[in-house]
Scaffold this motif. Structure first.
Motif, PDB file in Angstrom:
ATOM      1  N   ASP A  97       0.885  -1.166   0.000  1.00  0.00           N
ATOM      2  CA  ASP A  97       0.000   0.000   0.000  1.00  0.00           C
ATOM      3  C   ASP A  97       0.926   1.220   0.000  1.00  0.00           C
ATOM      4  N   PHE A  98       1.549   1.478  -1.165  1.00  0.00           N
ATOM      5  CA  PHE A  98       2.624   2.469  -1.213  1.00  0.00           C
ATOM      6  C   PHE A  98       2.106   3.902  -1.163  1.00  0.00           C
ATOM      7  N   CYS A  99       2.992   4.788  -0.721  1.00  0.00           N
ATOM      8  CA  CYS A  99       2.693   6.209  -0.604  1.00  0.00           C
ATOM      9  C   CYS A  99       2.799   6.851  -1.991  1.00  0.00           C
ATOM     10  N   PRO A 100       1.681   7.305  -2.571  1.00  0.00           N
ATOM     11  CA  PRO A 100       1.731   7.868  -3.921  1.00  0.00           C
ATOM     12  C   PRO A 100       2.436   9.231  -3.991  1.00  0.00           C
ATOM     13  N   HIS A 101       2.642   9.869  -2.850  1.00  0.00           N
ATOM     14  CA  HIS A 101       3.359  11.153  -2.851  1.00  0.00           C
ATOM     15  C   HIS A 101       4.860  10.949  -3.015  1.00  0.00           C
ATOM     16  N   GLU A 102       5.369   9.783  -2.538  1.00  0.00           N
ATOM     17  CA  GLU A 102       6.799   9.501  -2.617  1.00  0.00           C
ATOM     18  C   GLU A 102       7.157   8.525  -3.726  1.00  0.00           C
ATOM     19  N   CYS A 103       6.267   7.574  -3.994  1.00  0.00           N
ATOM     20  CA  CYS A 103       6.593   6.482  -4.913  1.00  0.00           C
ATOM     21  C   CYS A 103       5.734   6.503  -6.166  1.00  0.00           C
ATOM     22  N   LEU A 104       6.381   6.249  -7.279  1.00  0.00           N
ATOM     23  CA  LEU A 104       5.680   6.076  -8.550  1.00  0.00           C
ATOM     24  C   LEU A 104       5.193   4.629  -8.667  1.00  0.00           C
ATOM     25  N   ARG A 105       6.052   3.689  -8.245  1.00  0.00           N
ATOM     26  CA  ARG A 105       5.724   2.258  -8.280  1.00  0.00           C
ATOM     27  C   ARG A 105       6.365   1.571  -7.091  1.00  0.00           C
ATOM     28  N   CYS A 106       5.797   0.413  -6.728  1.00  0.00           N
ATOM     29  CA  CYS A 106       6.349  -0.422  -5.669  1.00  0.00           C
ATOM     30  C   CYS A 106       5.981  -1.859  -5.988  1.00  0.00           C
ATOM     31  N   GLU A 107       6.973  -2.756  -5.967  1.00  0.00           N
ATOM     32  CA  GLU A 107       6.729  -4.155  -6.338  1.00  0.00           C
ATOM     33  C   GLU A 107       7.661  -5.081  -5.571  1.00  0.00           C
TER      34      GLU A 107
END
Length: 169
Positions: A97-107
């Motif tokens: 459940d990544f932070c959209p303010h800091e991360c573009l993608r997370c996998e």
């Protein structure tokens, strides 16, 4: 003055995958380990665990310190030298459940893929190779574990990060 960044390499030992992010505000969107700056009085492992959770929503546990990178005159370090500490973390949860303010993608990426892709930073691919070695040969061969030690000042302690000697030594 030195800026110290703490990164968490969260490794799922059951499938050889590691948690990685792409920063939203970078010029190149290379895969890297999540992390950031410590709070005052926060230890290395605590910072890596907190920063991983804030960026990705994944809970983890500190295992060891893997590597330290030092760099000078980096344009993103506000004119200061910086150090980049990467910790090995064990996942306690797996849902992203990544932070959209800091991360573009997370996998969760396969370590073999991360070690070989050109879409990661050089330090990320090097540490991915180190983690692969640990998976295959035992993490005791790569880990710098933490030991709480008494300071010379009465009642105070410090954390020593080092490779443990074999039990017979």
């Amino acid at each position: 003055v030195i800026v110290v960044l703490f990164k968490g390499a969260v490794v799922d030992e059951s499938n050889g995958k590691v948690l990685v992010v792409q920063d939203r505000n970078k010029t190149t969107n290379a895969w890297k380990f999540p992390g950031g700056l410590s709070d005052l009085g926060e230890n290395i492992g605590e910072t890596a665990v907190r920063e991983v959770f804030e960026e990705t929503g994944v809970r983890s546990q500190f295992c060891s310190l893997l590597s330290v990178r030092q760099q000078h005159n980096h344009p993103g370090a506000f004119g200061m030298s910086d150090m980049y500490l990467i910790c090995r973390l064990r996942p306690l949860s797996f849902h992203i459940d990544f932070c959209p303010h800091e991360c573009l993608r997370c996998e969760w990426l396969d370590l073999t893929e991360l070690a070989q892709t050109s879409d990661s930073t050089p330090v990320t691919s090097r540490v991915a190779r180190l983690l692969l070695y640990g998976l295959e040969n035992g993490f005791q061969n790569i880990d710098l574990t933490m030991e709480q030690m008494p300071a010379v000042y009465s009642g105070l302690f410090y954390q020593l990060y080092h490779r443990r000697l074999p039990e017979t030594a």
